[in-house]
Scaffold this motif. Structure first.
Motif, short mmCIF file in Angstrom:
data_model
loop_
_atom_site.label_atom_id
_atom_site.label_comp_id
_atom_site.label_asym_id
_atom_site.label_seq_id
_atom_site.Cartn_x
_atom_site.Cartn_y
_atom_site.Cartn_z
N LEU A 194 68.42 30.41 51.41
CA LEU A 194 67.86 31.52 52.17
C LEU A 194 66.47 31.19 52.71
CD1 LEU A 194 68.86 34.62 49.98
CD2 LEU A 194 69.86 33.94 52.16
N LYS A 195 65.70 30.42 51.93
CA LYS A 195 64.35 30.07 52.36
C LYS A 195 64.36 29.07 53.52
CE LYS A 195 61.76 30.97 48.10
NZ LYS A 195 60.90 30.40 47.04
N SER A 196 65.34 28.19 53.54
CA SER A 196 65.38 27.14 54.57
C SER A 196 66.02 27.62 55.87
CB SER A 196 66.12 25.91 54.05
OG SER A 196 67.46 26.24 53.72
N ALA A 197 66.83 28.67 55.80
CA ALA A 197 67.48 29.19 57.02
C ALA A 197 66.52 30.10 57.77
CB ALA A 197 68.75 29.94 56.65
N GLN A 198 66.41 29.89 59.08
CA GLN A 198 65.49 30.67 59.91
C GLN A 198 66.23 31.74 60.72
OE1 GLN A 198 61.87 30.12 60.12
NE2 GLN A 198 62.58 29.24 58.17
N ASP A 200 65.89 34.25 64.00
CA ASP A 200 65.15 34.64 65.21
C ASP A 200 65.47 36.09 65.56
OD1 ASP A 200 67.72 34.58 66.28
OD2 ASP A 200 67.41 32.70 67.39
N ILE A 255 61.50 33.98 61.15
CA ILE A 255 61.16 34.09 59.73
C ILE A 255 62.34 33.57 58.92
CG2 ILE A 255 59.63 36.08 60.10
CD1 ILE A 255 61.86 37.86 58.95
N SER A 256 62.10 33.27 57.67
CA SER A 256 63.19 32.78 56.84
C SER A 256 64.10 33.94 56.44
CB SER A 256 62.64 32.11 55.58
OG SER A 256 62.09 33.07 54.69
N TYR A 257 65.34 33.62 56.15
CA TYR A 257 66.27 34.63 55.66
C TYR A 257 65.80 35.20 54.32
CZ TYR A 257 70.04 34.59 59.07
OH TYR A 257 70.79 34.78 60.21
N TRP A 258 65.10 34.38 53.55
CA TRP A 258 64.57 34.86 52.28
C TRP A 258 63.55 35.98 52.50
CZ3 TRP A 258 65.57 34.93 47.30
CH2 TRP A 258 64.55 35.23 46.39
N ASN A 259 62.64 35.78 53.47
CA ASN A 259 61.65 36.82 53.76
C ASN A 259 62.32 38.07 54.33
OD1 ASN A 259 59.54 35.28 52.83
ND2 ASN A 259 58.95 34.51 54.85
N ILE A 293 74.31 32.92 56.79
CA ILE A 293 73.73 31.59 56.96
C ILE A 293 74.79 30.49 56.78
CG2 ILE A 293 71.46 32.35 56.20
CD1 ILE A 293 71.91 30.92 53.56
#
Length: 296
Positions: A194-198, A200, A255-259, A293
């Motif tokens: 989740l953190k690495s996937a962006q 838009d 932003i990242s999917y985690w955020n 993702i």
């Protein structure tokens, strides 16, 4: 020591200690056994003991007791005969049926994240879930179906024929403790994905549409369209978190999917929603975003 009073009429969600919860009135069946097979405080104590024996440093972070409108078995019942004995609105005079506890596992916490085990005890049954809690926003995350269990049907993947007993729920809790490191590896991998996937702006709009669709298909009266899986967010939750997400991305910077997940997750907490829905919706939100993702 001054006797603490609880006023659920003014504040429908109260924060208690484990000692205070144990002081509350214990609801029994006519046989004398606890309703649901175990008292709420005893359930929390058993979970603590399981992780303590594994050396994983469990600490009760918060316990919430909540009132709800149920004419037969309300979340809170104040017993006048016990008020006469213990005092007006005394803890000992309250029967508490709707309880949610956060237990932090501090063996491997960082400045940002601590593994947290959620215990939900209410009129429908018992639910347990485990996953990373983000300290700054106090968001409990559930990163897969393997990290949540209940003794009644409340998850899309759990068949109505699958009746998990209290013993089976505790066995899963024991497994989380015994196999803590392998489970943590999976959680960290999913958190990393989740953190690495962006995301838009177009991805954000697509996600909001998916959340709306899932809510509609869950609530529809159309038998052909209706799905039984819990939705990630209800209408008001979608409106609130989508507005926040749009504001967060107003400069069109990804932003990242985690955020994004944490922004959407801010409403999935006891005190902000009905306790039995916290864990099912938390799981559904993760599964929705993780599936997104994986298909990118």
């Amino acid at each position: 020591m001054e006797q603490r009073q609880l006023n659920f009429a003014e504040k429908p969600v109260q924060v208690l200690t484990l000692e205070e919860l144990e002081k509350s009135y214990h609801e029994n069946l006519p046989t004398g056994d606890p309703v649901g097979g175990i008292y709420h405080f005893a359930l929390i104590q058993q979970v603590l003991e399981i992780f303590e024996k594994r050396g994983l440093k469990p600490v009760v972070q918060e316990i919430f007791a909540a009132a709800n409108r149920d004419s037969k078995r309300p979340g809170v019942t104040l017993l006048p005969q016990l008020e006469e004995k213990f005092g007006e609105r005394a803890i000992e005079a309250h029967l508490l049926r709707r309880v949610y506890a956060n237990i932090e596992i501090r063996s491997d916490e960082t400045d940002d994240i601590v593994t947290c085990l959620a215990v939900a005890y209410h009129q429908k049954g018992i639910q347990l879930g485990i996953g990373p809690m983000v300290k700054v926003c106090h968001n409990q995350t559930i990163l897969g179906a393997q990290d949540v269990i209940s003794n009644y049907t409340c998850y899309g993947g759990q068949s109505r024929k699958d009746k998990f007993t209290l013993e089976m729920v505790m066995d899963r809790t024991q497994q989380w403790a015994d196999d803590y490191e392998p489970y943590q590896k999976v959680r960290k991998e999913r958190m990393g994905a989740l953190k690495s996937a962006q995301m838009d702006r177009n991805g954000m709009l697509q996600l909001i549409g998916v959340l709306v669709e899932k809510r509609i298909l869950h609530d529809t009266n159309n038998d052909v369209l209706r799905i039984s899986q819990p939705y990630p967010l209800n209408s008001s939750q979608i409106n609130e978190t989508s507005e926040q997400l749009i504001a967060l991305m107003r400069h069109d910077e990804p932003i990242s999917y985690w955020n994004a997940y944490q922004q959407l997750n801010t409403v999935l907490k006891p005190g902000r929603m009905d306790i039995p829905q916290v864990l099912p919706q938390s799981l559904a939100l993760f599964e929705t975003m993780y599936e997104n993702i994986k298909t990118k």
